[in-house]
Motif scaffolding. Structure first.
Motif, PDB file in Angstrom:
ATOM      1  N   UNK A 107       0.845  -1.191   0.000  1.00  0.00           N
ATOM      2  CA  UNK A 107       0.000   0.000   0.000  1.00  0.00           C
ATOM      3  C   UNK A 107       0.878   1.237   0.000  1.00  0.00           C
ATOM      4  N   UNK A 108       0.378   2.302  -0.585  1.00  0.00           N
ATOM      5  CA  UNK A 108       1.109   3.571  -0.630  1.00  0.00           C
ATOM      6  C   UNK A 108       0.116   4.695  -0.832  1.00  0.00           C
ATOM      7  N   UNK A 109       0.349   5.815  -0.180  1.00  0.00           N
ATOM      8  CA  UNK A 109      -0.506   6.986  -0.363  1.00  0.00           C
ATOM      9  C   UNK A 109       0.318   8.258  -0.238  1.00  0.00           C
ATOM     10  N   UNK A 110      -0.173   9.308  -0.897  1.00  0.00           N
ATOM     11  CA  UNK A 110       0.416  10.636  -0.818  1.00  0.00           C
ATOM     12  C   UNK A 110      -0.696  11.603  -0.424  1.00  0.00           C
ATOM     13  N   UNK A 111      -0.395  12.574   0.432  1.00  0.00           N
ATOM     14  CA  UNK A 111      -1.440  13.453   0.926  1.00  0.00           C
ATOM     15  C   UNK A 111      -0.888  14.854   1.186  1.00  0.00           C
ATOM     16  N   UNK A 112      -1.816  15.819   1.233  1.00  0.00           N
ATOM     17  CA  UNK A 112      -1.494  17.181   1.631  1.00  0.00           C
ATOM     18  C   UNK A 112      -2.716  17.781   2.323  1.00  0.00           C
TER      19      UNK A 112
ATOM     20  N   UNK B 168       3.157   7.908   2.745  1.00  0.00           N
ATOM     21  CA  UNK B 168       3.396   6.704   3.536  1.00  0.00           C
ATOM     22  C   UNK B 168       3.318   5.493   2.621  1.00  0.00           C
ATOM     23  N   UNK B 169       4.003   4.443   3.014  1.00  0.00           N
ATOM     24  CA  UNK B 169       3.984   3.196   2.252  1.00  0.00           C
ATOM     25  C   UNK B 169       4.204   2.044   3.216  1.00  0.00           C
ATOM     26  N   UNK B 170       3.757   0.881   2.801  1.00  0.00           N
ATOM     27  CA  UNK B 170       3.907  -0.273   3.666  1.00  0.00           C
ATOM     28  C   UNK B 170       3.568  -1.564   2.954  1.00  0.00           C
TER      29      UNK B 170
ATOM     30  N   UNK C 285      -4.116  10.580  -2.235  1.00  0.00           N
ATOM     31  CA  UNK C 285      -4.069   9.689  -3.393  1.00  0.00           C
ATOM     32  C   UNK C 285      -3.576   8.324  -2.924  1.00  0.00           C
ATOM     33  N   UNK C 286      -4.364   7.275  -3.201  1.00  0.00           N
ATOM     34  CA  UNK C 286      -3.990   5.906  -2.835  1.00  0.00           C
ATOM     35  C   UNK C 286      -3.619   5.123  -4.086  1.00  0.00           C
ATOM     36  N   UNK C 287      -2.429   4.541  -4.074  1.00  0.00           N
ATOM     37  CA  UNK C 287      -1.967   3.759  -5.221  1.00  0.00           C
ATOM     38  C   UNK C 287      -2.754   2.455  -5.320  1.00  0.00           C
TER      39      UNK C 287
END
Length: 717
Positions: free
Chosen positions: A187-192, A210-212, A702-704
Motif C-alpha cells: 500500500x502507498x498513499x500521498x497526501x497534503x 506513507x507506504x507499507x 491519493x492511494x496507489x
C-alpha cells in the motif's frame, strides 16, 4: 525452499490433457436460477458447482461476480449497497473468522436473501448471506489445490488438502482438511492538508507520504466425524484449529510549512489462535419432522503488538510500544425443530443461547516506561455477553400460485463491562416480526411477484461499548503524564457504553421474469426506515487521559435515516434463447438509491457507502474447441461526497475495476486457473474536510492501486 517456490514447481509439473467443455450448472437436476424460485422470501442460491466453475479461491472473490452483491469503495461486500448492514452467517451462525476468506473447498453452497426471516434472526438490515459448509461426501476422495500470485512484485501462495473417507465396516464417515495461505499486499498513499480561517483562502499546512507492506498468514486444520447411530439418529463432531498471523510494516514522512518534519517507522503484528469444538445431534423424528441440537465451544486468543518509532524535528526521537492480549471464550447452544403440517405448512422453531467472556490486558510503553495516560481506565478489561434468541416461522403454500411466510424472532442481550473501577451494564431486548408473499403469475414459477416486510436491527458490538481510548499517534503524550491538546484531524477514538441498537423497518417488492433454465430478469424496489442510526461523533471533550479538552471520535446514535432504492438484475445464458448460440453467459445489475440522515444537514447527508447509483457486468465464455472457459467482470461506482457527522465530510473518487480469469481443464482430474484482479489498477482519490471554530481543514489523499496476477492448480487424487 519456501512454500511459494514449492507450489510453483508443482504447477510447472502438471501434464496437459483435453476434455469436453464446461456444462450447464445444475443443483439436484436444477440450475441455480431454477432452485432459487422455490423460496417465498426470494432466496438466491449459488451452488457448489457454480462456485467451482467461477475459478475463484475464496468466498469473497466468488461473490464479487454475483449481481445481487454490491461492492463498496473500500472493497467490502454487502447487499443493497449497505455493507455494514449485511449479516454474514456460516451454517446459520456467526463465524469467529472472516467468512469471506473461507476457501471454496469448504463450501457446499451460498444462500442470499435481501430481507429478513425469523430463522435467520433479527439482524441484517440489508439482508443475509449464509454460507453452508460442505458436508461429508458419500464417497472416498482426496482433493489437492495449490496456487501462487503476485502484486507489485510481492508474492503470495496457498495450498489446500481435503480427504474424505468412508470405512466400509463401520457406520462412521470422516474427512480432514488442511488449508494454508500466505498473502502479501502493498500500500502507498500521498497526501497534503490545507487550512482555511474564516472566509480566507486555504493555505498549505503540510504534505506527506506513507507506504507499507502487509502479510497475512493462515493455517486451518479441521475435521468432521459423522456417526449414523441408526436411521433416525446421527451424531457429528467437527473440531477445528486455526492460526492467523498479520505482519505489517511501513514508513511515513511528513513536512510542515514551517519546516518541521516527522519520520515514522511502524511495525504491527497480530497473532490469533482459535480452537473450536462443535458437537451436533440430528434426530429424524418422522418423515416430516426433525430436531437438531448443536453445541459449540471455542476459545480465541489474539495478541496485537505495535511498535512505532517517531523522529520529530521538534519533539526528538520516541519509541511507542503497545501490546493487547485478548482471551475470548464462547459457548453456543442451538436447538431447531422442523415439521410439516397438512395444508402445505412448513413450520420451524428454535432457540440460540450464547455466553461470551472477553478478557483483555493492555501494555503501553513510551521510551521503555509505562504510558500513564493510557492507564487511567486500568490496564485490563472484562466483558461478559449473554444472548438469548428465539424464533418461530411458518411457510405456507396456499395453492399452486400463492405462498406465504410469517415469523417472529426475538433476542435479549446483556453486556457486563468492567474497565478498572468503571462498570457498565448495557442491555436491550428486541422483537422482529417478518412476513413474505410470493405469487406465481398464472401459476408459472418463471414469473413471480414477491413482497417482504420485516423489522430488523443492528446491534453494537462489544468494542463499540468500551470506554478505553486509542490515542492518536500524531498527537501523542510523550512526557508520561496526562495528554495535552490535539486537533480536529488528530482526534483520539473511544467507545460509547450508551450506544443503542439501530432499528429498521424494511420493505422489498420485486418481480422476476424467467427466460430459461439459467436466464432471468428481475426488478426490485426497497425501502429502509432506520431509527437510532449509528455513526460517529467528533467533539471536543474533557477526558480522563488529558489535562485539557481533546477531540475524540466516538460511535453515537445520530437520529433517523431513510433509504429508497431500485435494482435491476439480469442473467442470460445465450443457449436459453438460441440453441445454436455460443456457450456465453452474461450477468449484471444496475442500482439507484437515495438515502438521507434527517438530523444531519444536507446535501451530503446520505448513509455511508450508499451511492446514488452503481453497476456491475460479468461475462463467461466457454470455447467450443478447447476445455477452456474465460471470465470477465467489471464494477462501476461514481464519485460522491457524504457527511460523516456535524464536523466532518468525505469525498471518494469514482471507481472502475476490471477482473479477468481463465479456467482450463487440463485433465479428467486436473484444472489450471489464471486470474487477473484489478486489471486497470487505477489510483483512487479522497478528500476529508473537518469543520471547527472559524476554521476548515482539508486533506487530499491519493492511494496507489495494484493489479494482482494469480495461478492455481486443482487435482482430484
Amino acid at each position: 525452499m519456501t512454500l511459494r517456490y514449492c507450489l510453483l514447481m508443482l504447477l510447472a509439473s502438471a501434464q496437459v490433457y483435453a476434455e469436453d467443455g464446461p456444462q450447464t450448472v445444475v443443483v439436484n437436476g436444477q440450475t441455480d436460477v431454477e432452485a432459487s424460485r422455490d423460496f417465498v422470501a426470494g432466496k438466491l442460491i449459488i451452488s457448489r458447482k457454480t462456485l467451482e466453475e467461477s475459478g475463484q479461491q475464496n468466498v469473497g472473490d466468488a461473490l464479487r461476480r454475483e449481481p445481487a452483491i454490491t461492492i463498496g469503495k473500500d472493497g467490502r461486500l454487502g447487499l443493497l449497497g449497505l455493507t455494514g448492514y449485511t449479516q454474514i452467517l456460516v451454517d446459520g451462525r456467526e463465524s469467529l473468522t472472516d467468512p469471506y476468506a473461507m476457501d471454496l473447498v469448504q463450501v457446499e453452497k451460498i444462500e442470499i436473501i435481501k430481507s429478513a426471516t425469523a430463522s435467520t434472526g433479527p439482524f441484517g438490515v440489508a439482508g443475509t448471506i449464509n454460507i453452508i459448509r460442505r458436508k461429508i461426501d458419500r464417497k472416498a476422495m482426496t482433493l489437492l489445490r495449490a496456487g501462487g500470485s503476485t502484486s507489485a512484485g510481492y508474492g503470495s501462495a496457498n495450498a489446500t488438502l481435503m480427504s474424505n473417507q468412508l470405512p466400509s465396516s463401520l457406520p462412521i464417515s470422516y474427512n480432514f482438511m488442511l488449508i494454508a495461505n500466505s498473502r502479501t499486499t502493498p500500500n502507498a498513499e500521498q497526501y497534503q492538508q490545507t487550512q482555511s480561517l474564516g472566509t480566507a483562502a486555504p493555505t498549505p499546512q503540510f504534505h506527506g507520504e506513507s507506504s507499507g507492506v502487509s502479510r497475512v498468514e493462515t493455517v486451518l486444520a479441521s475435521s468432521e466425524i459423522a456417526w449414523a447411530v441408526n436411521p433416525e439418529h446421527k451424531l457429528s463432531f467437527k473440531p477445528a484449529a486455526t492460526y492467523m498471523g498479520v505482519h505489517s510494516h511501513g514508513v511515513e514522512q511528513r513536512l510542515w510549512g514551517d519546516g518541521d518534519t516527522l519520520s515514522a517507522e511502524r511495525q504491527h503484528r497480530d497473532r490469533t489462535t482459535i480452537i473450536e469444538l462443535p458437537l451436533g445431534w440430528d434426530w429424524k423424528i418422522s418423515p416430516d419432522s426433525s430436531l437438531s441440537l448443536q453445541g459449540r465451544f471455542s476459545r480465541m486468543q489474539p495478541t496485537t503488538t505495535i511498535r512505532r518509532m517517531d523522529n520529530w524535528s521538534v519533539e526528538g526521537d520516541h519509541l511507542r510500544q503497545q501490546v493487547r492480549d485478548l482471551d475470548v471464550t464462547n459457548r453456543f447452544l442451538d436447538l431447531t425443530f422442523k415439521t410439516a403440517f397438512t395444508g402445505g405448512h412448513d413450520f420451524s422453531a428454535g432457540m440460540k443461547l450464547a455466553k461470551i467472556d472477553n478478557d483483555a490486558d493492555y501494555t503501553d510503553l513510551i521510551d521503555g516506561l509505562p504510558d500513564l495516560s493510557q492507564a487511567v481506565l486500568g490496564t485490563s478489561t472484562h466483558a461478559r455477553t449473554e444472548r438469548r434468541q428465539f424464533f418461530v416461522q411458518d411457510d405456507w403454500r396456499v395453492n399452486k400460485s400463492l405462498s406465504l411466510s410469517a415469523g417472529m424472532s426475538t433476542e435479549q442481550r446483556i453486556h457486563e463491562l468492567d474497565e478498572g473501577t468503571v462498570h457498565n451494564r448495557p442491555r436491550f431486548s428486541i422483537w422482529s416480526p417478518s412476513a413474505h408473499v410470493a405469487y406465481k403469475v398464472g401459476g408459472d414459477s418463471k414469473r413471480q411477484l414477491r413482497a417482504s416486510v420485516a423489522r430488523t436491527f443492528q446491534a453494537p458490538d462489544t468494542g463499540q461499548l468500551f470506554l478505553h481510548p486509542t490515542i492518536n499517534p500524531l498527537a501523542p503524550c510523550y512526557d508520561r503524564s496526562l495528554c495535552g491538546a490535539n486537533t480536529l484531524d488528530t482526534a483520539d477514538s473511544a467507545g460509547n457504553p450508551k450506544l443503542l441498537p439501530e432499528r429498521s423497518l424494511g420493505v422489498n417488492l420485486s418481480y422476476a421474469h424467467g427466460l430459461g433454465a439459467s436466464s432471468e430478469a428481475k426488478i426490485e424496489f426497497y425501502t429502509r426506515d432506520i431509527t437510532h442510526k449509528t455513526g460517529t461523533e467528533l467533539a471536543l471533550e474533557n477526558v480522563a487521559w488529558a489535562t485539557v479538552p481533546r477531540y475524540v471520535m466516538r460511535p453515537a446514535n445520530l437520529g433517523d435515516a431513510t433509504l429508497r432504492g431500485v435494482n435491476l438484475e439480469g442473467r442470460l445464458a445465450a443457449r436459453d434463447v438460441w440453441k445454436e448460440a455460443p456457450n456465453l453467459d452474461l450477468q449484471g445489475s444496475v442500482g439507484y438509491a437515495h438515502s438521507a440522515l434527517r438530523d444531519l444537514p444536507g446535501p451530503d447527508n446520505r448513509l455511508e457507502g450508499q451511492l446514488p447509483w452503481r453497476a456491475k457486468l460479468g461475462a463467461g465464455y466457454a470455447l467450443a474447441d478447447l476445455p477452456l472457459k474465460l471470465n470477465l467482470d467489471a464494477n462501476w461506482l461514481p464519485g460522491d461526497w457524504f457527511r460523516n457527522n456535524l464536523t466532518q465530510r468525505t469525498y471518494q473518487s469514482n471507481r472502475f475495476t476490471l477482473n479477468a480469469g481463465a479456467n482450463w481443464k487440463v485433465g479428467a482430474t486436473q484444472r489450471l486457473i489464471f486470474n487477473i484482479d484489478n486489471l486497470l489498477a487505477r489510483d483512487s482519490h479522497s478528500i476529508n474536510e473537518y469543520y471547527g471554530a472559524n476554521q476548515t481543514l482539508r486533506r487530499y489523499t491519493n492511494n496507489d492501486a495494484y493489479a494482482r496476477f494469480s495461478v492455481r492448480l486443482e487435482m482430484n487424487l
